[in-house]
Design an enzyme around this catalytic site. Structure first.
Site, PDB file in Angstrom:
ATOM      1  N   ASP A  40      22.527  51.870  38.080  1.00 50.02           N
ATOM      2  CA  ASP A  40      21.443  52.145  37.122  1.00 50.02           C
ATOM      3  C   ASP A  40      21.891  53.161  36.089  1.00 50.02           C
ATOM      4  O   ASP A  40      21.601  53.057  34.912  1.00 50.02           O
ATOM      5  CB  ASP A  40      20.219  52.699  37.848  1.00 50.02           C
ATOM      6  N   ASP A  44      22.125  52.750  32.121  1.00 47.54           N
ATOM      7  CA  ASP A  44      21.354  53.563  31.177  1.00 47.54           C
ATOM      8  C   ASP A  44      22.259  54.255  30.165  1.00 47.54           C
ATOM      9  O   ASP A  44      21.928  54.357  28.987  1.00 47.54           O
ATOM     10  CB  ASP A  44      20.514  54.591  31.939  1.00 47.54           C
ATOM     11  N   SER A  95       4.551  17.432  21.387  1.00 46.25           N
ATOM     12  CA  SER A  95       3.467  17.078  22.303  1.00 46.25           C
ATOM     13  C   SER A  95       3.450  15.557  22.440  1.00 46.25           C
ATOM     14  O   SER A  95       4.363  14.874  21.979  1.00 46.25           O
ATOM     15  CB  SER A  95       2.143  17.633  21.809  1.00 46.25           C
ATOM     16  N   LEU A  96       2.427  15.038  23.078  1.00 49.56           N
ATOM     17  CA  LEU A  96       2.362  13.600  23.323  1.00 49.56           C
ATOM     18  C   LEU A  96       1.187  12.993  22.579  1.00 49.56           C
ATOM     19  O   LEU A  96       0.162  13.650  22.394  1.00 49.56           O
ATOM     20  CB  LEU A  96       2.150  13.342  24.819  1.00 49.56           C
ATOM     21  N   GLU A 121       3.511   9.287  35.429  1.00 44.59           N
ATOM     22  CA  GLU A 121       3.473  10.634  36.012  1.00 44.59           C
ATOM     23  C   GLU A 121       2.082  11.219  35.837  1.00 44.59           C
ATOM     24  O   GLU A 121       1.331  10.768  34.970  1.00 44.59           O
ATOM     25  CB  GLU A 121       4.453  11.558  35.271  1.00 44.59           C
ATOM     26  N   LYS A 123      -0.380  14.015  34.436  1.00 45.21           N
ATOM     27  CA  LYS A 123      -0.355  14.963  33.334  1.00 45.21           C
ATOM     28  C   LYS A 123      -0.940  16.262  33.858  1.00 45.21           C
ATOM     29  O   LYS A 123      -2.149  16.352  34.116  1.00 45.21           O
ATOM     30  CB  LYS A 123      -1.168  14.422  32.152  1.00 45.21           C
ATOM     31  N   ASP A 125      -2.243  19.998  33.898  1.00 44.23           N
ATOM     32  CA  ASP A 125      -3.011  20.726  32.889  1.00 44.23           C
ATOM     33  C   ASP A 125      -2.741  22.227  32.985  1.00 44.23           C
ATOM     34  O   ASP A 125      -3.538  22.984  33.537  1.00 44.23           O
ATOM     35  CB  ASP A 125      -4.502  20.417  33.092  1.00 44.23           C
ATOM     36  N   ARG A 144       6.047  27.133  24.787  1.00 42.82           N
ATOM     37  CA  ARG A 144       6.066  26.209  23.658  1.00 42.82           C
ATOM     38  C   ARG A 144       5.971  26.942  22.317  1.00 42.82           C
ATOM     39  O   ARG A 144       6.635  26.597  21.358  1.00 42.82           O
ATOM     40  CB  ARG A 144       4.894  25.232  23.753  1.00 42.82           C
ATOM     41  N   GLU A 179       5.544  22.174  33.547  1.00 46.00           N
ATOM     42  CA  GLU A 179       4.241  22.799  33.363  1.00 46.00           C
ATOM     43  C   GLU A 179       4.069  23.944  34.359  1.00 46.00           C
ATOM     44  O   GLU A 179       4.340  23.776  35.553  1.00 46.00           O
ATOM     45  CB  GLU A 179       3.184  21.706  33.613  1.00 46.00           C
ATOM     46  N   TYR A 232      11.003  16.817  32.636  1.00 46.75           N
ATOM     47  CA  TYR A 232      11.787  16.356  31.497  1.00 46.75           C
ATOM     48  C   TYR A 232      13.102  17.125  31.469  1.00 46.75           C
ATOM     49  O   TYR A 232      13.089  18.363  31.459  1.00 46.75           O
ATOM     50  CB  TYR A 232      10.981  16.633  30.221  1.00 46.75           C
ATOM     51  N   LYS A 294       6.052   7.011  30.372  1.00 49.52           N
ATOM     52  CA  LYS A 294       7.307   7.200  29.627  1.00 49.52           C
ATOM     53  C   LYS A 294       8.204   5.983  29.824  1.00 49.52           C
ATOM     54  O   LYS A 294       8.272   5.456  30.947  1.00 49.52           O
ATOM     55  CB  LYS A 294       8.064   8.429  30.157  1.00 49.52           C
ATOM     56  N   LYS A 318      -5.675  10.212  28.902  1.00 46.34           N
ATOM     57  CA  LYS A 318      -6.480  11.318  29.427  1.00 46.34           C
ATOM     58  C   LYS A 318      -7.656  10.755  30.206  1.00 46.34           C
ATOM     59  O   LYS A 318      -8.340   9.837  29.734  1.00 46.34           O
ATOM     60  CB  LYS A 318      -7.007  12.193  28.286  1.00 46.34           C
ATOM     61  N   CYS A 411     -41.742  36.949  29.527  1.00 48.47           N
ATOM     62  CA  CYS A 411     -40.661  37.046  30.515  1.00 48.47           C
ATOM     63  C   CYS A 411     -41.145  36.522  31.871  1.00 48.47           C
ATOM     64  O   CYS A 411     -42.169  36.987  32.381  1.00 48.47           O
ATOM     65  CB  CYS A 411     -40.217  38.508  30.636  1.00 48.47           C
ATOM     66  N   CYS A 414     -41.174  39.669  34.437  1.00 44.51           N
ATOM     67  CA  CYS A 414     -42.066  40.835  34.354  1.00 44.51           C
ATOM     68  C   CYS A 414     -43.245  40.608  33.418  1.00 44.51           C
ATOM     69  O   CYS A 414     -44.120  41.460  33.310  1.00 44.51           O
ATOM     70  CB  CYS A 414     -41.274  42.059  33.902  1.00 44.51           C
ATOM     71  N   CYS A 429     -35.951  39.794  26.932  1.00 40.33           N
ATOM     72  CA  CYS A 429     -37.087  40.553  27.448  1.00 40.33           C
ATOM     73  C   CYS A 429     -36.844  42.007  27.051  1.00 40.33           C
ATOM     74  O   CYS A 429     -35.803  42.578  27.395  1.00 40.33           O
ATOM     75  CB  CYS A 429     -37.154  40.422  28.965  1.00 40.33           C
ATOM     76  N   CYS A 435     -38.068  45.570  34.060  1.00 36.50           N
ATOM     77  CA  CYS A 435     -37.893  44.159  34.394  1.00 36.50           C
ATOM     78  C   CYS A 435     -36.812  44.066  35.493  1.00 36.50           C
ATOM     79  O   CYS A 435     -35.696  44.553  35.298  1.00 36.50           O
ATOM     80  CB  CYS A 435     -37.473  43.422  33.127  1.00 36.50           C
TER      81      CYS A 435
END
Ligand code: IVH
Length: 673
Positions: A40, A44, A95-96, A121, A123, A125, A144, A179, A232, A294, A318, A411, A414, A429, A435
């Site tokens: 270290d 440094d 992107s696709l 495959e 997808k 998320d 990305r 992902e 990929y 693909k 999707k 309300c 109350c 309210c 209340c």
């Protein structure tokens, strides 16, 4: 003479280049291989030398220098990163093309060569990531970003257990893209923790994963538990001639490749895959939002090529948001902790994405009107990427209810007459002090960590104390006796005493936090601080004029009105009298007032360790009020370190090697006295 100078210049430039290389390598050995070769201290010293040389040679500035990027910030080993290095993608991250229509999938397939095999495959998320491997080692992990440039979030990626740090038998240079995801279970746990800490919740696992990858604190990232799937491979001289075979090779190298990948040969097989996963995906531990198709053969992929934004050899289908229609039995109204009244749809129970839905928010009056919803209608309920179901329209209107929708006037909790502030969508309210949900909300806010931070008192206990009619307002808390609490469900002598101790300790909470804890509408933590610096006591604040209030930074007309209105209400004044009598701090202790000096102006100060006389937060303030700046990590720009007990050994080492002085708490207090 001139020659000699030139010589030195040249030597120094060479040294810069050599040091950069050496430190880069050391970072890599330390972080990636976990096999440091430099101590270290040596690290440094070399880093400092490089910083000095770079300062003397501004013409050699390079954003990729180890002095500039993550690795160098990480050399404190504290896990804290200052900012991410920006990296240009070797291959843009595209992107696709997306579709929701099975017909379009069919159209896409017909445009492909007759014999084209299709890899199907899931997808996933989450967030796309590009992992760079050089000579068998993971060297960069780039987000990305804008598709051309992204952030190198390697320190965070290194915390993901299923991403290999090294590979054997792989080509010299290659990239794997995939992902990053936060599994459902970890997402739910994280949100539960955030709820308890009164922090905003993540709407879905994708947002949570994204927020997590951006963190500059790899320890916290590790704690949250991200995972990854790769889909990929990119690079030159890669093995195999089909996408599928490359994925299988990557799996053999140890990479997480989904088991759901299939090669299909016909429209029917593709559709079967889509339909199977549309239901089966609900049993997966991570979020998916579609299927990616693909072209398998890489030569065919190359022939098809790319449009400006997307490859022609792939398409994403999707899944449609799950949607059902059901009867809207009634619209009821819920009063929130801040007094906002929300209309709620009470539905005939309906199954949606595996859960039974009976209630859904209708947000506010305008939302109900815009969808023209009435009780008795058959309405659409859907669950999209968000987890909370929503009403998206009327499927069949009720025959009997045709009148325009009207919001309730009083309300439901109350009975107070509701008000709608101009420019706001919500009805509220106004009965803040009487209340029930608002009373509970004020109590919860008061005890929260950032306010009075009362040990042992969380939302559940507040609910219990309120239901048992032991407390109605914040002043009642200070009248609690041990016998009030000890007999309650889940409480014994010890836990009851813990609460009383917590309340006792809260009598040392400084004025600005007490002011925040009072829960004056729109007076948040920072605003409270600014107000407390201007008005030395609650009495001063009570008589402040609107103009005086508005002259404070961050205080606009609305906040000023809220403050004046707060003090205009008798119940609030009674509360304040009781809180004062209980011993709460309602005035500034001499040192919390506005800027006191410029003693520390221009100085960057690191705070480290545990302190006796003041809290870390208070020291931060003291530094700011004397013109200084509190910074997170030690660098050669650090003026000094304010060190308490147990200062991190790495920080100390670093400070020593950079020659940054370390001041004790007492030395510091003496200095600014
Ligand atoms: S392939 C050039 N495969 O979806 C094609 N992407 O909307 C590269 N995604 O940016 C992407 N699962 O973040 C591919 N199995 C999968 C995927 C996938 C999720 C994401 C990825 C991509 C986005 C496109």
């Amino acid at each position: 003479m001139i020659d000699l100078f030139d010589d030195i210049e040249r030597q120094e430039r060479d040294e810069i280049i050599a040091l950069r290389k050496e430190l880069e390598e050391a970072n890599y050995r330390y972080y990636v291989l976990s096999q440091p070769t430099l101590s270290d201290r040596d690290f440094d010293v070399k880093m400092r030398r490089l910083q000095d040389l770079e300062a003397a040679h501004p013409e050699m500035a390079d954003p990729n220098s180890p002095t500039q990027h993550v690795g160098s910030d990480l050399n404190t080993k504290s896990g804290k990163i200052e900012k991410f290095e920006q990296v240009t993608h070797r291959y843009p991250m595209l992107s696709l093309a997306n579709t929701y229509s099975e017909q379009e999938i069919q159209d896409w397939l017909t445009k492909l060569p007759q014999d084209a095999e299709i890899v199907c495959e899931l997808k996933y998320d989450g967030l796309s990531i590009s992992l760079w491997y050089e000579e068998g080692h993971l060297t960069k992990a780039v987000t990305r970003g804008d598709g051309q440039k992204g952030d190198n979030v390697l320190p965070n990626i290194l915390t993901i257990p299923n991403i290999p740090h090294t590979v054997q038998g792989a080509p010299q240079h290659f990239e794997l893209r995939g992902e990053v995801l936060l599994p459902w279970a970890n997402f739910e746990r994280l949100n539960a923790e955030r709820e308890a800490e009164e922090e905003p919740l993540f709407a879905n696992p994708r947002n949570a994963a994204s927020g997590t990858l951006k963190l500059l604190d790899a320890e916290e990232v590790a704690r949250r538990g991200l995972t990854c799937y790769l889909y990929y491979m990119l690079g030159e001289n890669l093995p195999k001639q089909t996408h599928y075979d490359r994925l299988i090779v990557a799996r053999e190298w140890g990479f997480p490749i989904s088991d759901a990948v299939r090669v299909c040969h016909s429209l029917q097989e593709v559709m079967d895959y889509i339909h199977y996963w549309d239901t089966e995906r609900k049993n997966l531990p991570v979020a998916t939002d579609g299927i990616v198709l693909k072209v398998n053969n890489l030569a065919q992929q190359q022939q098809l090529g790319f449009t400006a934004k997307t490859p022609r050899w792939a398409i994403a289908y999707k899944f449609p948001a799950e949607k059902q229609h059901t009867r809207l039995h009634a619209i009821t109204y819920q009063v929130g902790r801040t007094g906002v009244v929300t209309p709620v749809a009470n539905l005939a129970p309906v199954q949606l994405s595996g859960t039974m839905v009976q209630r859904a928010t209708l947000h506010n009056e305008d939302f109900v009107r815009s969808l023209n919803i009435h009780e008795g209608d058959e309405v659409w309920v859907e669950k999209g990427g968000e987890i909370i179901p929503k009403i998206s329209g009327v499927f069949a209107a009720s025959k009997t209810q045709t009148e325009a929708y009207h919001f309730i006037e009083c309300c439901p909790e109350c009975g107070a007459k509701l008000v709608r502030v101009e420019g706001e969508a919500a009805w509220r309210c106004p009965n803040e002090a009487g209340c029930p949900p608002q009373q509970k909300g004020k109590l919860e806010h008061f005890v929260a960590r950032k306010a009075m931070n009362i040990d042992g008192l969380g939302a559940e206990t507040i609910d219990l104390l309120y239901e048992k009619q032991l407390v109605h307002n914040i002043a009642d808390l200070y009248d609690l006796k041990i016998e009030d609490i000890a007999g309650l469900e889940g409480f014994g002598q010890k836990s009851a005493q813990n609460i009383l101790d917590g309340l006792e300790n809260s009598k040392h909470v400084p004025w600005e936090r007490v002011l925040f804890a009072l829960g004056i509408r729109m007076v948040g933590e920072t605003t409270a601080k600014k107000i407390a610096r201007r008005f030395a006591s609650i009495d001063d604040l009570q008589w402040a004029t609107k103009e005086q209030l508005m002259s404070i930074e961050d205080v606009g007309e609305q906040i000023a009105d809220n403050i004046i209105n707060y003090f205009a209400q008798m119940p609030n004044l009674e509360l304040l009298t009781r809180l004062k009598a209980a011993g709460l701090i309602m005035e500034a202790s001499g040192d919390t007032m506005e800027t006191q000096s410029t003693l520390l102006s221009g100085q960057s100060i690191v705070i480290s360790g545990v302190f006796v006389h003041h809290s870390r937060e208070e020291y931060k303030e003291i530094i700011e009020r004397n013109g200084g700046k509190n910074v997170g990590s030690v660098s050669k720009k650090t003026s000094f370190i304010l060190a308490g007990d147990n200062m991190g050994p790495e920080k100390r080492k670093k400070a020593e090697s950079l020659g940054v002085s370390i001041l004790s708490e007492d030395e510091f207090l003496n200095m600014i006295k």
